[in-house]
Design a protein around this motif. Structure first.
Motif, PDB file in Angstrom:
ATOM      1  N   ILE A 168       0.850  -1.200   0.000  1.00 58.33           N
ATOM      2  CA  ILE A 168       0.000   0.000   0.000  1.00 58.33           C
ATOM      3  C   ILE A 168       0.880   1.242   0.000  1.00 58.33           C
ATOM      4  N   PRO A 169       1.290   1.758  -1.171  1.00 58.81           N
ATOM      5  CA  PRO A 169       2.102   2.973  -1.228  1.00 58.81           C
ATOM      6  C   PRO A 169       1.224   4.223  -1.340  1.00 58.81           C
ATOM      7  N   GLY A 170       1.756   5.349  -0.864  1.00 57.66           N
ATOM      8  CA  GLY A 170       1.007   6.594  -0.985  1.00 57.66           C
ATOM      9  C   GLY A 170       1.862   7.813  -0.732  1.00 57.66           C
ATOM     10  N   VAL A 171       1.331   8.990  -1.092  1.00 56.79           N
ATOM     11  CA  VAL A 171       1.990  10.264  -0.841  1.00 56.79           C
ATOM     12  C   VAL A 171       0.983  11.230  -0.226  1.00 56.79           C
ATOM     13  N   THR A 172       1.489  12.080   0.687  1.00 57.35           N
ATOM     14  CA  THR A 172       0.664  13.079   1.353  1.00 57.35           C
ATOM     15  C   THR A 172       1.236  14.461   1.067  1.00 57.35           C
ATOM     16  N   PHE A 173       0.362  15.385   0.643  1.00 53.70           N
ATOM     17  CA  PHE A 173       0.747  16.767   0.379  1.00 53.70           C
ATOM     18  C   PHE A 173       0.096  17.657   1.437  1.00 53.70           C
ATOM     19  N   ASN A 174       0.922  18.296   2.256  1.00 55.78           N
ATOM     20  CA  ASN A 174       0.438  19.083   3.391  1.00 55.78           C
ATOM     21  C   ASN A 174       0.374  20.567   3.061  1.00 55.78           C
ATOM     22  N   PHE A 175      -0.586  21.243   3.702  1.00 60.56           N
ATOM     23  CA  PHE A 175      -0.741  22.682   3.565  1.00 60.56           C
ATOM     24  C   PHE A 175      -0.585  23.333   4.948  1.00 60.56           C
ATOM     25  N   GLU A 176      -0.559  24.638   4.981  1.00 61.57           N
ATOM     26  CA  GLU A 176      -0.263  25.362   6.222  1.00 61.57           C
ATOM     27  C   GLU A 176      -1.337  25.174   7.285  1.00 61.57           C
ATOM     28  N   ASN A 177      -0.901  24.925   8.505  1.00 58.74           N
ATOM     29  CA  ASN A 177      -1.791  24.965   9.667  1.00 58.74           C
ATOM     30  C   ASN A 177      -2.089  26.437   9.944  1.00 58.74           C
ATOM     31  N   PRO A 178      -3.320  26.909   9.726  1.00 65.23           N
ATOM     32  CA  PRO A 178      -3.592  28.349   9.852  1.00 65.23           C
ATOM     33  C   PRO A 178      -3.456  28.863  11.281  1.00 65.23           C
ATOM     34  N   ALA A 179      -3.539  27.971  12.273  1.00 62.64           N
ATOM     35  CA  ALA A 179      -3.453  28.411  13.665  1.00 62.64           C
ATOM     36  C   ALA A 179      -2.013  28.669  14.104  1.00 62.64           C
ATOM     37  N   THR A 180      -1.059  27.935  13.532  1.00 62.01           N
ATOM     38  CA  THR A 180       0.343  28.061  13.954  1.00 62.01           C
ATOM     39  C   THR A 180       1.250  28.571  12.843  1.00 62.01           C
ATOM     40  N   ARG A 181       0.745  28.667  11.605  1.00 59.46           N
ATOM     41  CA  ARG A 181       1.511  29.097  10.442  1.00 59.46           C
ATOM     42  C   ARG A 181       2.678  28.147  10.156  1.00 59.46           C
ATOM     43  N   TYR A 182       2.511  26.890  10.492  1.00 52.60           N
ATOM     44  CA  TYR A 182       3.535  25.863  10.269  1.00 52.60           C
ATOM     45  C   TYR A 182       3.136  25.058   9.032  1.00 52.60           C
ATOM     46  N   ILE A 183       4.098  24.820   8.133  1.00 51.98           N
ATOM     47  CA  ILE A 183       3.845  24.011   6.943  1.00 51.98           C
ATOM     48  C   ILE A 183       4.687  22.741   7.044  1.00 51.98           C
ATOM     49  N   SER A 184       4.037  21.614   7.223  1.00 52.39           N
ATOM     50  CA  SER A 184       4.756  20.339   7.295  1.00 52.39           C
ATOM     51  C   SER A 184       5.173  19.904   5.893  1.00 52.39           C
ATOM     52  N   GLY A 185       6.317  19.242   5.806  1.00 54.02           N
ATOM     53  CA  GLY A 185       6.797  18.758   4.518  1.00 54.02           C
ATOM     54  C   GLY A 185       5.910  17.656   3.960  1.00 54.02           C
ATOM     55  N   ASN A 186       6.043  17.404   2.662  1.00 62.10           N
ATOM     56  CA  ASN A 186       5.282  16.333   2.022  1.00 62.10           C
ATOM     57  C   ASN A 186       5.908  14.977   2.343  1.00 62.10           C
TER      58      ASN A 186
END
Length: 347
Positions: free
Chosen positions: A219-237
């Protein structure tokens, strides 16, 4: 957040608070190594899928409940950021329940059945830290030991999928989205919600040999993250892959090997990231035991999986437990085969 150290007085504001946090952070007791991805957690729950993952059931409504427990630590002076809080030497003991209704429709796309599901998590993570190096709540603890345990509801994880079958091979494609629930609390270490909009694309392939009594799944997959508006933190993909190899001991019992690998392939960023562009990686190995039975005429599938993190970089190191129960609520009757048309003799 509950702490047993000294608490900032309300007169200690702004520059003074940041100066103390910087002094603690710069201490040689704490390394400049950190956990990658905000809260060191992805929206895709690693290890949740495994045996028979590529098989899409017949059209109908289904229900699955997964109990998830994770116990792990981030020691050696490493630093962690969650809810806007920066802490060091962190331990977490997390208990979460995930409720998943699933609908497989009779609609076919390129010969595969279209389906939908939604995962709703709720629970109580217990997170403790040897020291808090920064907190967005000025009147909160900075520099002392802290423990935080709060029951809350997480973000719904909504999916659309299509599943195909050909002989012993079964495969599916899943497109999912993480939707912030609004329960996220800034300044709180214990959050089931990640408050992180994200899109996940995951495939699953299963080879099932009923005659020989074994299955293999990946089961392979990829996750694309966007900014957490509460902390302004953007996690890597992130890239993630799970696998299983299972043997049917009897019609009721299965025993198998499971595992997963996670690799962050872009850096963390955003104005709220206080730790730098770290990337996480983890590999876990374990086993699973399954038991299938019937309640009346309803088939019930149960699974217990235990996985241990064996190779870790910029992540927690610990043990994962899943206890899963799944059963159909209603299954459509199979389509009747068309009656053969009578041959008409030609004159």
């Amino acid at each position: 957040m509950k702490g047993n150290g000294a608490v900032f007085g309300r007169s200690l504001r702004g520059v003074a608070a940041l100066a103390l946090a910087a002094a603690v952070y710069g201490s040689p007791l704490f390394k400049q190594e950190a956990e990658a991805a905000e809260a060191a957690t992805g929206v895709y729950l690693l290890g949740i899928r495994g045996p028979l993952a590529g098989i899409t059931p017949p059209p109908g409504f289904y229900f699955e409940n997964d109990f998830y427990h994770y116990s792990g630590a981030l020691g050696g002076g490493r630093v962690f950021q969650s809810g806007g809080v920066v802490a060091a030497n962190v331990r977490q003991d997390t208990n979460i329940n995930l409720v998943t209704p699933l609908w497989v429709t009779p609609v076919e796309i390129f010969g595969g059945n279209l389906g939908f599901s939604v995962v709703v998590p709720f629970g109580e993570p217990t997170v403790s830290a040897a020291a808090v190096l920064y907190s967005p709540r000025i009147d909160r603890l900075v520099g002392g030991r802290v423990s935080d345990s709060t029951f809350n509801v997480g973000d719904p994880f909504v999916s659309a999928f299509v599943g195909w079958h050909s002989g012993n091979f079964h495969w599916s494609l899943n497109l999912s989205g993480n939707i912030p629930s609004g329960s996220y609390q800034v300044g709180q270490l214990s959050n089931v919600s990640l408050n992180r909009p994200a899109i996940d694309l995951t495939g699953a392939l299963t080879y099932l040999d009923p005659a020989a009594g074994y299955e293999l799944s990946v089961i392979p997959g990829v996750t694309f993250n966007f900014e957490n508006p509460a902390t302004r933190y953007i996690s890597g993909n992130e890239f993630h892959v799970e696998w299983s190899a299972t043997k049917f001991l009897t019609k009721e019992f299965t025993l198998g090997f499971v595992g997963f690998h996670y690799q962050q392939f872009t850096d963390d960023g955003g104005p709220g990231n206080r730790l730098g562009p770290f990337r996480g990686r983890v590999t876990a190995l374990g086993g699973q035991l399954g038991y299938d039975f019937k309640v009346g005429q309803t088939p019930v599938t149960t699974r217990v999986k235990v996985l241990r993190d064996v190779e870790v970089q910029n992540r927690f190191a610990g043990t994962t437990l899943f206890v899963s129960v799944a059963f159909p609520l209603w299954v459509a009757h199979p389509k009747a085969a068309p009656e053969p048309r009578p041959l008409v003799a030609k004159n």
